[in-house]
Design a protein around this motif. Structure first.
Motif, PDB file in Angstrom:
ATOM      1  N   ARG A  57      41.458  18.763  57.963  1.00  0.00           N
ATOM      2  CA  ARG A  57      40.185  19.188  56.985  1.00  0.00           C
ATOM      3  C   ARG A  57      40.331  20.061  55.228  1.00  0.00           C
ATOM      4  O   ARG A  57      41.479  19.774  54.946  1.00  0.00           O
ATOM      5  CB  ARG A  57      41.065  20.761  57.878  1.00  0.00           C
ATOM      6  CG  ARG A  57      40.328  20.840  59.137  1.00  0.00           C
ATOM      7  CD  ARG A  57      40.951  22.223  59.868  1.00  0.00           C
ATOM      8  NE  ARG A  57      40.892  21.954  61.224  1.00  0.00           N
ATOM      9  CZ  ARG A  57      42.338  22.279  62.366  1.00  0.00           C
ATOM     10  NH1 ARG A  57      43.269  21.332  61.783  1.00  0.00           N
ATOM     11  NH2 ARG A  57      41.757  21.350  63.433  1.00  0.00           N
ATOM     12  N   THR A  85      47.032  16.427  59.179  1.00  0.00           N
ATOM     13  CA  THR A  85      46.591  17.908  59.045  1.00  0.00           C
ATOM     14  C   THR A  85      47.724  18.573  58.732  1.00  0.00           C
ATOM     15  O   THR A  85      48.948  18.283  59.518  1.00  0.00           O
ATOM     16  CB  THR A  85      45.668  17.612  60.705  1.00  0.00           C
ATOM     17  OG1 THR A  85      45.777  19.122  61.077  1.00  0.00           O
ATOM     18  CG2 THR A  85      46.832  17.078  61.846  1.00  0.00           C
ATOM     19  N   PHE A  87      47.529  21.712  60.916  1.00  0.00           N
ATOM     20  CA  PHE A  87      47.612  22.328  61.757  1.00  0.00           C
ATOM     21  C   PHE A  87      47.631  22.569  63.211  1.00  0.00           C
ATOM     22  O   PHE A  87      47.185  22.700  64.295  1.00  0.00           O
ATOM     23  CB  PHE A  87      45.556  22.196  61.914  1.00  0.00           C
ATOM     24  CG  PHE A  87      45.195  23.515  60.231  1.00  0.00           C
ATOM     25  CD1 PHE A  87      45.396  25.022  60.458  1.00  0.00           C
ATOM     26  CD2 PHE A  87      45.148  22.861  59.491  1.00  0.00           C
ATOM     27  CE1 PHE A  87      44.669  24.530  59.198  1.00  0.00           C
ATOM     28  CE2 PHE A  87      44.580  22.669  58.659  1.00  0.00           C
ATOM     29  CZ  PHE A  87      44.394  24.707  57.942  1.00  0.00           C
ATOM     30  N   GLY A  88      48.785  21.340  63.634  1.00  0.00           N
ATOM     31  CA  GLY A  88      49.695  21.234  63.864  1.00  0.00           C
ATOM     32  C   GLY A  88      48.775  20.241  65.449  1.00  0.00           C
ATOM     33  O   GLY A  88      47.308  19.602  65.166  1.00  0.00           O
ATOM     34  N   ALA A  89      49.151  19.844  66.553  1.00  0.00           N
ATOM     35  CA  ALA A  89      48.624  18.910  67.563  1.00  0.00           C
ATOM     36  C   ALA A  89      47.534  19.814  68.335  1.00  0.00           C
ATOM     37  O   ALA A  89      47.805  20.669  68.547  1.00  0.00           O
ATOM     38  CB  ALA A  89      49.674  18.335  68.514  1.00  0.00           C
ATOM     39  N   ASP A  90      46.200  19.425  68.998  1.00  0.00           N
ATOM     40  CA  ASP A  90      45.126  19.461  68.960  1.00  0.00           C
ATOM     41  C   ASP A  90      44.918  18.530  69.903  1.00  0.00           C
ATOM     42  O   ASP A  90      44.136  17.509  68.977  1.00  0.00           O
ATOM     43  CB  ASP A  90      44.434  20.356  67.402  1.00  0.00           C
ATOM     44  CG  ASP A  90      42.881  20.418  67.794  1.00  0.00           C
ATOM     45  OD1 ASP A  90      42.398  19.810  69.577  1.00  0.00           O
ATOM     46  OD2 ASP A  90      42.078  21.212  67.339  1.00  0.00           O
ATOM     47  N   HIS A  91      44.259  19.052  71.291  1.00  0.00           N
ATOM     48  CA  HIS A  91      44.188  17.969  72.189  1.00  0.00           C
ATOM     49  C   HIS A  91      42.857  17.799  71.703  1.00  0.00           C
ATOM     50  O   HIS A  91      42.493  16.075  71.431  1.00  0.00           O
ATOM     51  CB  HIS A  91      44.027  18.635  73.082  1.00  0.00           C
ATOM     52  CG  HIS A  91      43.454  17.242  74.343  1.00  0.00           C
ATOM     53  ND1 HIS A  91      44.044  15.851  74.679  1.00  0.00           N
ATOM     54  CD2 HIS A  91      42.601  17.051  74.919  1.00  0.00           C
ATOM     55  CE1 HIS A  91      43.437  15.288  74.914  1.00  0.00           C
ATOM     56  NE2 HIS A  91      42.143  15.747  75.558  1.00  0.00           N
ATOM     57  N   GLU A  92      41.753  17.907  71.248  1.00  0.00           N
ATOM     58  CA  GLU A  92      40.443  17.280  70.651  1.00  0.00           C
ATOM     59  C   GLU A  92      40.662  16.840  69.172  1.00  0.00           C
ATOM     60  O   GLU A  92      39.867  15.931  69.399  1.00  0.00           O
ATOM     61  CB  GLU A  92      39.269  18.866  70.549  1.00  0.00           C
ATOM     62  CG  GLU A  92      38.106  18.857  70.255  1.00  0.00           C
ATOM     63  CD  GLU A  92      37.105  19.681  69.695  1.00  0.00           C
ATOM     64  OE1 GLU A  92      35.934  20.145  69.942  1.00  0.00           O
ATOM     65  OE2 GLU A  92      37.381  21.220  70.951  1.00  0.00           O
ATOM     66  N   LEU A  93      41.091  17.185  68.511  1.00  0.00           N
ATOM     67  CA  LEU A  93      40.846  16.222  66.984  1.00  0.00           C
ATOM     68  C   LEU A  93      41.935  15.344  67.331  1.00  0.00           C
ATOM     69  O   LEU A  93      41.580  13.900  67.151  1.00  0.00           O
ATOM     70  CB  LEU A  93      41.783  16.978  66.039  1.00  0.00           C
ATOM     71  CG  LEU A  93      42.849  16.619  64.749  1.00  0.00           C
ATOM     72  CD1 LEU A  93      41.230  16.428  64.115  1.00  0.00           C
ATOM     73  CD2 LEU A  93      43.755  17.107  64.036  1.00  0.00           C
ATOM     74  N   THR A  94      43.014  15.260  67.987  1.00  0.00           N
ATOM     75  CA  THR A  94      43.567  13.798  68.792  1.00  0.00           C
ATOM     76  C   THR A  94      42.847  12.500  69.466  1.00  0.00           C
ATOM     77  O   THR A  94      42.016  11.329  68.860  1.00  0.00           O
ATOM     78  CB  THR A  94      44.508  14.332  69.530  1.00  0.00           C
ATOM     79  OG1 THR A  94      46.037  14.995  68.964  1.00  0.00           O
ATOM     80  CG2 THR A  94      45.731  12.660  69.681  1.00  0.00           C
ATOM     81  N   SER A  95      41.561  13.497  70.168  1.00  0.00           N
ATOM     82  CA  SER A  95      40.550  12.585  71.233  1.00  0.00           C
ATOM     83  C   SER A  95      39.670  12.192  70.034  1.00  0.00           C
ATOM     84  O   SER A  95      39.783  10.803  70.316  1.00  0.00           O
ATOM     85  CB  SER A  95      40.334  13.143  71.991  1.00  0.00           C
ATOM     86  OG  SER A  95      39.443  12.867  72.934  1.00  0.00           O
TER      87      SER A  95
END
Length: 179
Positions: A57, A85, A87-95
């Motif tokens: 980001r 990042t 902002f922590g683990a984010d499923h959408e970002l990871t994917s």
């Protein structure tokens, strides 16, 4: 990848750039820095980048936008990217990140030892990959030219592999047995 290819660290926060440079300095690689996605793309397109550490980001062009653009160009599509990042683990970002072929997604704050290990592995693997591609191009050119002159075989890097008949110290013994 040129021998002077560097690891490009991209973050819009000066303190993060400094911390990442400090963490990677012990590796001895050339390091570059950029504070925006635009600046990062310019450096990547100049062809002097062998690995990219990229904040997700950032204002303007995000880290994911940089990766999307890089993956569309043949000259940059294989450069390894580690996304960073806070902002922590984010499923959408990871994917999305792994769908774009990102090598890793690392959460801030970053463990310097783990980061050095990942960077060393990815940077060295990329250099070996490019060296093999160059060797393949040279071999294809050689085959295409029809050069009939055989070139001496390179020694096998694994010393546990026994020498072929006619190589090494046993050559003299074999020659004596024939007479």
């Amino acid at each position: 990848m040129p021998s002077d290819a560097r690891i490009l660290i991209v973050d819009d926060h000066e303190d993060t750039l400094y911390a990442l440079e400090s963490a990677l300095a012990p590796l001895g690689y050339l390091l570059g820095r950029a504070t925006s996605g635009d600046e990062a793309l310019k450096q990547v397109l100049r062809g002097q980048v062998g690995l990219l550490l990229l904040d997700v980001r950032m204002p303007g062009v995000s880290g994911l936008d940089v990766v999307r653009y890089m993956r569309r160009l043949e000259q940059t599509q294989h450069i390894p990217v580690i996304l960073l990042t806070g902002f922590g683990a984010d499923h959408e970002l990871t994917s999305t990140a792994f769908g774009l072929g990102v090598a890793d997604l690392v959460m801030k704050p970053i463990d310097p030892w783990a980061l050095r290990t990942k960077v060393r592995y990815l940077y060295d693997a990329h250099r070996r990959h490019l060296a093999l591609e160059q060797e393949v191009r040279e071999l294809r050119a050689l085959v295409k030219s029809g050069d009939p002159a055989p070139r001496p075989a390179l020694p096998h890097p694994d010393t546990r592999v026994p020498l072929q008949r006619g190589q090494g110290a046993h050559t003299e013994e074999l020659e004596q047995d024939r007479t």
